[in-house]
Write a protein that holds these residues in place. Structure first.
Motif, PDB file in Angstrom:
ATOM      1  N   GLU A  69      19.095  30.683  66.879  1.00 43.27           N
ATOM      2  CA  GLU A  69      19.631  30.531  68.236  1.00 43.27           C
ATOM      3  C   GLU A  69      18.789  31.288  69.254  1.00 43.27           C
ATOM      4  OE1 GLU A  69      23.750  31.319  68.977  1.00 43.27           O
ATOM      5  OE2 GLU A  69      24.357  30.447  67.062  1.00 43.27           O
ATOM      6  N   GLU A  70      18.442  30.599  70.336  1.00 46.37           N
ATOM      7  CA  GLU A  70      17.742  31.272  71.419  1.00 46.37           C
ATOM      8  C   GLU A  70      18.680  32.274  72.077  1.00 46.37           C
ATOM      9  OE1 GLU A  70      15.817  28.709  74.193  1.00 46.37           O
ATOM     10  OE2 GLU A  70      14.725  27.614  72.647  1.00 46.37           O
ATOM     11  N   ALA A  71      18.144  33.420  72.450  1.00 46.76           N
ATOM     12  CA  ALA A  71      18.946  34.437  73.121  1.00 46.76           C
ATOM     13  C   ALA A  71      19.346  33.934  74.505  1.00 46.76           C
ATOM     14  CB  ALA A  71      18.157  35.739  73.230  1.00 46.76           C
ATOM     15  N   THR A  72      20.599  34.173  74.891  1.00 48.85           N
ATOM     16  CA  THR A  72      21.090  33.670  76.177  1.00 48.85           C
ATOM     17  C   THR A  72      20.654  34.542  77.346  1.00 48.85           C
ATOM     18  OG1 THR A  72      23.187  34.801  75.764  1.00 48.85           O
ATOM     19  CG2 THR A  72      23.068  32.469  75.201  1.00 48.85           C
ATOM     20  N   SER A  73      20.559  35.848  77.145  1.00 55.77           N
ATOM     21  CA  SER A  73      20.128  36.730  78.241  1.00 55.77           C
ATOM     22  C   SER A  73      19.297  37.880  77.688  1.00 55.77           C
ATOM     23  CB  SER A  73      21.340  37.265  79.006  1.00 55.77           C
ATOM     24  OG  SER A  73      22.215  37.935  78.120  1.00 55.77           O
ATOM     25  N   PRO A  74      18.101  37.553  77.163  1.00 56.30           N
ATOM     26  CA  PRO A  74      17.266  38.601  76.568  1.00 56.30           C
ATOM     27  C   PRO A  74      16.729  39.570  77.618  1.00 56.30           C
ATOM     28  CG  PRO A  74      16.024  36.565  76.730  1.00 56.30           C
ATOM     29  CD  PRO A  74      17.437  36.235  77.139  1.00 56.30           C
ATOM     30  N   PHE A 103      15.379  35.451  70.443  1.00 58.27           N
ATOM     31  CA  PHE A 103      16.416  34.879  69.594  1.00 58.27           C
ATOM     32  C   PHE A 103      17.493  35.900  69.240  1.00 58.27           C
ATOM     33  CE2 PHE A 103      12.344  32.868  68.884  1.00 58.27           C
ATOM     34  CZ  PHE A 103      12.635  31.524  69.090  1.00 58.27           C
ATOM     35  N   ASP A 104      18.701  35.389  69.065  1.00 59.54           N
ATOM     36  CA  ASP A 104      19.829  36.190  68.591  1.00 59.54           C
ATOM     37  C   ASP A 104      20.091  35.824  67.138  1.00 59.54           C
ATOM     38  OD1 ASP A 104      20.360  37.618  70.931  1.00 59.54           O
ATOM     39  OD2 ASP A 104      21.629  36.034  71.739  1.00 59.54           O
ATOM     40  N   THR A 105      19.871  36.779  66.243  1.00 56.25           N
ATOM     41  CA  THR A 105      20.090  36.580  64.816  1.00 56.25           C
ATOM     42  C   THR A 105      20.085  37.946  64.156  1.00 56.25           C
ATOM     43  OG1 THR A 105      19.342  35.337  62.863  1.00 56.25           O
ATOM     44  CG2 THR A 105      17.628  36.304  64.264  1.00 56.25           C
ATOM     45  N   TYR A 106      20.276  37.983  62.860  1.00 55.29           N
ATOM     46  CA  TYR A 106      20.099  39.224  62.110  1.00 55.29           C
ATOM     47  C   TYR A 106      18.664  39.257  61.603  1.00 55.29           C
ATOM     48  CZ  TYR A 106      25.156  39.352  62.318  1.00 55.29           C
ATOM     49  OH  TYR A 106      26.453  39.359  62.762  1.00 55.29           O
ATOM     50  N   THR A 107      18.067  40.429  61.678  1.00 56.33           N
ATOM     51  CA  THR A 107      16.659  40.602  61.326  1.00 56.33           C
ATOM     52  C   THR A 107      16.564  41.698  60.264  1.00 56.33           C
ATOM     53  OG1 THR A 107      16.104  39.984  63.593  1.00 56.33           O
ATOM     54  CG2 THR A 107      14.374  41.006  62.294  1.00 56.33           C
ATOM     55  N   TYR A 108      15.768  41.446  59.232  1.00 56.90           N
ATOM     56  CA  TYR A 108      15.760  42.308  58.049  1.00 56.90           C
ATOM     57  C   TYR A 108      14.367  42.848  57.723  1.00 56.90           C
ATOM     58  CZ  TYR A 108      20.179  39.866  57.331  1.00 56.90           C
ATOM     59  OH  TYR A 108      21.439  39.340  57.510  1.00 56.90           O
ATOM     60  N   ILE A 132      15.817  33.275  55.028  1.00 58.12           N
ATOM     61  CA  ILE A 132      16.346  33.692  53.731  1.00 58.12           C
ATOM     62  C   ILE A 132      17.155  32.536  53.151  1.00 58.12           C
ATOM     63  CG2 ILE A 132      17.906  35.295  52.558  1.00 58.12           C
ATOM     64  CD1 ILE A 132      17.126  37.385  54.683  1.00 58.12           C
ATOM     65  N   LYS A 133      16.875  32.191  51.927  1.00 62.46           N
ATOM     66  CA  LYS A 133      17.543  31.051  51.285  1.00 62.46           C
ATOM     67  C   LYS A 133      19.047  31.302  51.157  1.00 62.46           C
ATOM     68  CE  LYS A 133      17.223  28.050  47.259  1.00 62.46           C
ATOM     69  NZ  LYS A 133      16.505  27.769  46.017  1.00 62.46           N
ATOM     70  N   ASP A 134      19.820  30.305  51.594  1.00 66.85           N
ATOM     71  CA  ASP A 134      21.282  30.338  51.476  1.00 66.85           C
ATOM     72  C   ASP A 134      21.892  31.624  52.037  1.00 66.85           C
ATOM     73  OD1 ASP A 134      21.180  27.833  50.161  1.00 66.85           O
ATOM     74  OD2 ASP A 134      20.872  28.814  48.224  1.00 66.85           O
ATOM     75  N   ALA A 135      21.372  32.096  53.170  1.00 68.33           N
ATOM     76  CA  ALA A 135      21.826  33.370  53.735  1.00 68.33           C
ATOM     77  C   ALA A 135      23.175  33.265  54.428  1.00 68.33           C
ATOM     78  CB  ALA A 135      20.787  33.905  54.718  1.00 68.33           C
ATOM     79  N   GLY A 136      23.566  32.060  54.828  1.00 66.05           N
ATOM     80  CA  GLY A 136      24.815  31.915  55.564  1.00 66.05           C
ATOM     81  C   GLY A 136      24.682  32.466  56.970  1.00 66.05           C
ATOM     82  N   THR A 137      25.808  32.844  57.563  1.00 64.09           N
ATOM     83  CA  THR A 137      25.784  33.306  58.956  1.00 64.09           C
ATOM     84  C   THR A 137      26.162  34.775  59.107  1.00 64.09           C
ATOM     85  OG1 THR A 137      28.066  32.555  59.242  1.00 64.09           O
ATOM     86  CG2 THR A 137      26.325  31.010  59.860  1.00 64.09           C
ATOM     87  N   LYS A 138      26.658  35.396  58.041  1.00 66.65           N
ATOM     88  CA  LYS A 138      27.072  36.797  58.124  1.00 66.65           C
ATOM     89  C   LYS A 138      25.907  37.721  57.794  1.00 66.65           C
ATOM     90  CE  LYS A 138      31.938  35.997  57.182  1.00 66.65           C
ATOM     91  NZ  LYS A 138      33.088  36.288  56.315  1.00 66.65           N
ATOM     92  N   ARG A 139      25.945  38.909  58.399  1.00 63.52           N
ATOM     93  CA  ARG A 139      24.896  39.901  58.153  1.00 63.52           C
ATOM     94  C   ARG A 139      24.918  40.320  56.688  1.00 63.52           C
ATOM     95  NH1 ARG A 139      24.065  44.921  62.268  1.00 63.52           N
ATOM     96  NH2 ARG A 139      22.126  45.761  61.435  1.00 63.52           N
TER      97      ARG A 139
END
Length: 198
Positions: A69-74, A103-108, A132-139
């Motif tokens: 997802e693109e960040a809405t207000s970076p 972008f808005d996401t979790y970064t590892y 990440i394979k099959d990472a889903g949406t949760k951190r």
């Protein structure tokens, strides 16, 4: 004479192989995807005490992964000129850059052993949730074992990895120049690794 020549050639070949594999002993890579056709040998800093002085990195990191997802207000919108404070690769810290994606996401940061062999890579910054394979949406919690789909370096895609730590800071793709080489769509730098251009 022939024996001396063969010994010299063998030593040269062995030395070349050591230079090429020396960067896969761990630490921080430059985080380019392997979508680009050309690559550049760009030394990386020793994050986590590991040396990546000869890692081959494509000069073009390619597009952002599907589903991100693109960040809405970076803080730094696309087109903003900034200065990098990350040291993922030689010459990156202090380099002038242009934001090309936010972008808005979790970064590892991840630890993994390349599928091509070699020593484990420690604290590779960064891989996003969508790489990440099959990472889903949760951190994903620290210590989670995952399979990487990112192609930031040879041997990364398909590698088994462990999450070292993560952040929910806005994550950016940048274009920048260091050591006479222009890197485009560099993946990734997080907000704390960027400052306004001076």
């Amino acid at each position: 004479m022939r024996k001396r020549l063969m010994t010299t050639i063998a030593a040269g070949v062995l030395g070349g192989a050591l230079v090429l594999t020396g960067c896969s002993t761990g630490g921080d890579q430059g985080h380019q995807g392997h979508k680009g056709g050309s690559s550049a040998s760009a030394p990386a800093s020793s994050d986590g005490g590991m040396d990546h002085s000869s890692m081959e990195h494509p000069m073009d990191g390619g597009p952002a992964p599907a589903g991100i997802e693109e960040a809405t207000s970076p803080k730094y919108p696309v087109g903003t000129k900034v200065t990098l404070t990350a040291d993922h690769m030689e010459g990156m810290d202090g380099a002038k850059a242009t934001i090309v994606g936010a972008f808005d996401t979790y970064t590892y940061a991840v630890n993994f052993t390349p599928t091509t062999g070699g020593a484990p890579v420690k604290d590779h910054k960064w891989v996003v949730q969508q790489e990440i394979k099959d990472a889903g949406t949760k951190r994903l919690p620290d210590g989670t074992e995952v399979t990487l789909e990112a192609e930031h370096m040879e041997g990364m895609k398909g590698a088994k990895a462990t999450i070292a730590f993560s952040t929910d800071q806005t994550v950016y793709m940048v274009d920048y120049e260091a050591g006479g080489m222009k890197m485009t769509n560099h993946k990734w730098v997080v907000e704390s690794e960027i400052k306004p251009a001076s």
